[in-house]
Design a protein around this motif. Structure first.
Motif, PDB file in Angstrom:
ATOM      1  N   ALA A  68       6.681  34.609  23.490  1.00 60.09           N
ATOM      2  CA  ALA A  68       5.954  33.812  22.512  1.00 60.09           C
ATOM      3  C   ALA A  68       4.507  33.444  22.898  1.00 60.09           C
ATOM      4  O   ALA A  68       4.067  33.693  24.056  1.00 60.09           O
ATOM      5  CB  ALA A  68       6.433  32.510  22.228  1.00 60.09           C
ATOM      6  N   VAL A  69       3.480  33.172  21.806  1.00 55.52           N
ATOM      7  CA  VAL A  69       2.024  32.809  22.230  1.00 55.52           C
ATOM      8  C   VAL A  69       2.004  31.295  22.158  1.00 55.52           C
ATOM      9  O   VAL A  69       2.562  30.771  20.961  1.00 55.52           O
ATOM     10  CB  VAL A  69       1.227  33.519  21.265  1.00 55.52           C
ATOM     11  CG1 VAL A  69      -0.187  32.920  21.458  1.00 55.52           C
ATOM     12  CG2 VAL A  69       1.043  34.906  21.293  1.00 55.52           C
ATOM     13  N   VAL A  70       1.500  30.709  23.122  1.00 49.52           N
ATOM     14  CA  VAL A  70       1.607  29.268  23.412  1.00 49.52           C
ATOM     15  C   VAL A  70      -0.020  28.854  23.613  1.00 49.52           C
ATOM     16  O   VAL A  70      -0.745  29.414  24.204  1.00 49.52           O
ATOM     17  CB  VAL A  70       2.283  28.759  24.581  1.00 49.52           C
ATOM     18  CG1 VAL A  70       2.275  27.336  24.998  1.00 49.52           C
ATOM     19  CG2 VAL A  70       3.930  29.240  24.874  1.00 49.52           C
ATOM     20  N   GLN A  71      -0.209  27.825  22.941  1.00 46.81           N
ATOM     21  CA  GLN A  71      -1.568  27.228  22.722  1.00 46.81           C
ATOM     22  C   GLN A  71      -1.640  25.965  23.652  1.00 46.81           C
ATOM     23  O   GLN A  71      -1.130  25.182  23.384  1.00 46.81           O
ATOM     24  CB  GLN A  71      -1.878  26.943  21.183  1.00 46.81           C
ATOM     25  CG  GLN A  71      -3.374  26.426  21.152  1.00 46.81           C
ATOM     26  CD  GLN A  71      -3.637  26.274  19.690  1.00 46.81           C
ATOM     27  OE1 GLN A  71      -2.995  26.504  18.832  1.00 46.81           O
ATOM     28  NE2 GLN A  71      -5.045  25.881  19.379  1.00 46.81           N
ATOM     29  N   ASP A  72      -2.662  26.381  24.662  1.00 47.81           N
ATOM     30  CA  ASP A  72      -3.007  25.208  25.534  1.00 47.81           C
ATOM     31  C   ASP A  72      -3.531  23.941  24.681  1.00 47.81           C
ATOM     32  O   ASP A  72      -3.938  24.453  23.589  1.00 47.81           O
ATOM     33  CB  ASP A  72      -4.100  25.629  26.417  1.00 47.81           C
ATOM     34  CG  ASP A  72      -3.307  25.907  27.705  1.00 47.81           C
ATOM     35  OD1 ASP A  72      -2.227  25.110  28.084  1.00 47.81           O
ATOM     36  OD2 ASP A  72      -3.899  26.654  28.790  1.00 47.81           O
TER      37      ASP A  72
END
Length: 418
Positions: A68-72
Motif C-alpha cells: 500500500a501507499v501510506v501518506q506521512d
C-alpha cells in the motif's frame, strides 16, 4: 498448484476513529505478531496513528506480500510492503486434508470465520496459518530496516481486512479463496466405486431414460435479465502496469464487454433468435468505431481513431452512423456503389409509390446516393434495400436517422426540419 495471478485489491478504508483495528481473535493475533516483533514501539504507535487517520491507500494482497501507499503527516507518500512466508505445496496438502476431515472447519471458512480449532488442528499437522513472532517482514522505501510507521500502518489496516475475511490471510499464505474451495470440494467428493465406473462406461438405456423423464423435477425458471450490465473491477493497484498496458483503457474495454454481453444475452433470450444467422465478425476498423460509440475518454478516443484509420472528425461521423444502425449504417456512410438495374427498378417503384405525383420530390441520382434537389437532404440506399436519411451541414453529409424500408418514411423527418 496455486494460481500465480491471484491478487485482490481493497479500496482505502475510512479512518478508524473510535474503534479498534481488530474485533476477531484472528485479527488480534495478526496485530500481536506485529507488536511483539517491532523493536521500536514508537514506530508501532506512529503506524497506529497513521492508520487511524486514514493515511493508508488501497491495499494490494497477493501470495507472500501486501502493498500500500501510506501518506506521512507531512504529505510525503511511501510505498510500504509486508511479507509473509507462503506455505509449500506439501503444507497445503496437509492443511486441506485436515480440513476435509472436519466438516465444521469448512463451514466456518464459508461463513468467513476462522475457528480456533482449525488453527490448532493445522498447527498440529505442521502448518502455521497465523503469523508468529518475526513472521511479518517489513519493506519500505523510507529506508527503515525494521518496522516503520508506514509498514505498521499497513499491518493495522490489514487487520481490519483479515477481520472481515480470513481468506485474505490464506491468500497471503499462497492460495486464494477459489483455489482453496475448489481443492476442498475435490477432496470431499466421494471416490468412484468399481460398479459406478462400469455403469458410466456402459451408459444408460435410452428407453429407461425416456421412461423416467416424467418423474424428474422441473428445471428452475431462468433468472430475469439484469437491468444494467455489471461493473468491472477497478484496476487501481499500487503495482505498476506492464509496459504498453493502460489500466484506464482496460477498464473501458471491460465495461464495454459487459454491456455487449448483456445485449447479446437479451437477444439470445428473445423470440425467434434461433432463426437469425450469427452476425459477421467485425473488422478492426469497425470494432474501433463500435468502441468509440461508448464515449471513451479523450486519450482512448485518439487511439481508436488511429486504429480505425480515421482522423477525429471522421471517427465522430462514423460513430454517429454507428449509433443509427451499427455495421449497416457504417457501410452506407462509407461505401458508394452502383445500383444494379433490377435493384434500381425496385427503388424507383418504391419512390413513386411513396408520394403522390404532385408531391414527389425531385431526386438527383448518383450511385446509391439520391439527393433531393433544392434541399440539404439525401436518401442513401443500403445493399439490403433499406433507405437511410442524410442531412448536409457545413459541406458534409451527416447521418440523420435510422433506416426504413419506405423512402418517404425515412425522408419525412429530415425534410420537415428544412
Amino acid at each position: 498448484m496455486r494460481d500465480q495471478s491471484d491478487e485482490r485489491t481493497f479500496e482505502a478504508l475510512p479512518p478508524a476513529q473510535g474503534q479498534g483495528f481488530a474485533r476477531t481473535w484472528w485479527g488480534q493475533a495478526w496485530l500481536k505478531a506485529l507488536e511483539d516483533a517491532a523493536l521500536d514501539s514508537q514506530q508501532v504507535k506512529a503506524g497506529r496513528r497513521l492508520a487511524r487517520a486514514g493515511a493508508v491507500g488501497a491495499v494490494s494482497v497477493r501470495p507472500g506480500r501486501i502493498t500500500a501507499v501510506v501518506q506521512d503527516r507531512d504529505g510525503t507518500l511511501h510505498r510500504a510492503d509486508v511479507l509473509l512466508q507462503e506455505l509449500s505445496d506439501e503444507q497445503w496438502d496437509r492443511f486441506l486434508d485436515m480440513a476435509v476431515e472436519r466438516a465444521g472447519h469448512i463451514a466456518a471458512l464459508l461463513d468467513r470465520e476462522m475457528s480456533p480449532h482449525l488453527v490448532e488442528d493445522a498447527a498440529a499437522s505442521g502448518v502455521d496459518l497465523l503469523p508468529g513472532l518475526g513472521d511479518l517482514e517489513p519493506e519500505c522505501d523510507c529506508g527503515t530496516w525494521d518496522h516503520c510507521g508506514h509498514t505498521a500502518a499497513l499491518c493495522y489496516q490489514m487487520a481490519r481486512l483479515v477481520d472481515e475475511d480470513p481468506f485474505v490471510l490464506l491468500l497471503m499464505r499462497g492460495r486464494g479463496a477459489h483455489a482453496v474451495l475448489d481443492a476442498l470440494q475435490t477432496r470431499s467428493a466421494p471416490a468412484p466405486t468399481e460398479s459406478s465406473q462400469e455403469d458410466s462406461e456402459q451408459g444408460v438405456d435410452a428407453a429407461e431414460a425416456y421412461a423416467a423423464g416424467d418423474i424428474l423435477p422441473q428445471l428452475p425458471a431462468l433468472p430475469g435479465l439484469p437491468e444494467r450490465p455489471g461493473s468491472p473491477p477497478a484496476l487501481e493497484t499500487e503495482a505498476a502496469p506492464a509496459p504498453g498496458v493502460e489500466p484506464g483503457a482496460l477498464e473501458f474495454l471491460a465495461g464495454q464487454t459487459a454491456a455487449d454481453a448483456l445485449r447479446l444475452l437479451a437477444q439470445a433470450l428473445g423470440p425467434g433468435h434461433e432463426q437469425h444467422a450469427p452476425a459477421a465478425e467485425l473488422t478492426l476498423a469497425q470494432d474501433a468505431v463500435r468502441l468509440a460509440a461508448g464515449d471513451p475518454e479523450q486519450a482512448i478516443a485518439h487511439r481508436l481513431a488511429d486504429g480505425s484509420g480515421r482522423d477525429r472528425e471522421a471517427l465522430a461521423l462514423a460513430v454517429l452512423a454507428w449509433r443509427n444502425g451499427g455495421v449497416a449504417a457504417l457501410s452506407v456512410l462509407e461505401d458508394e456503389w452502383t445500383v444494379e438495374a433490377e435493384s434500381l427498378a425496385r427503388a424507383r417503384a418504391a419512390l413513386e409509390s411513396a408520394w403522390d405525383e404532385d408531391e414527389r420530390p425531385r431526386l438527383h441520382l448518383c450511385g446509391n446516393r439520391w439527393t433531393v434537389v433544392g434541399t440539404h437532404t439525401q436518401l442513401r440506399l443500403g445493399r439490403d434495400g433499406r433507405w437511410w436519411p442524410y442531412r448536409e451541414e457545413g459541406g458534409r453529409w451527416l447521418p440523420a436517422g435510422t433506416a426504413s424500408a419506405d423512402p418517404a418514411t425515412a425522408l419525412a423527418p429530415v425534410l420537415a426540419g428544412e
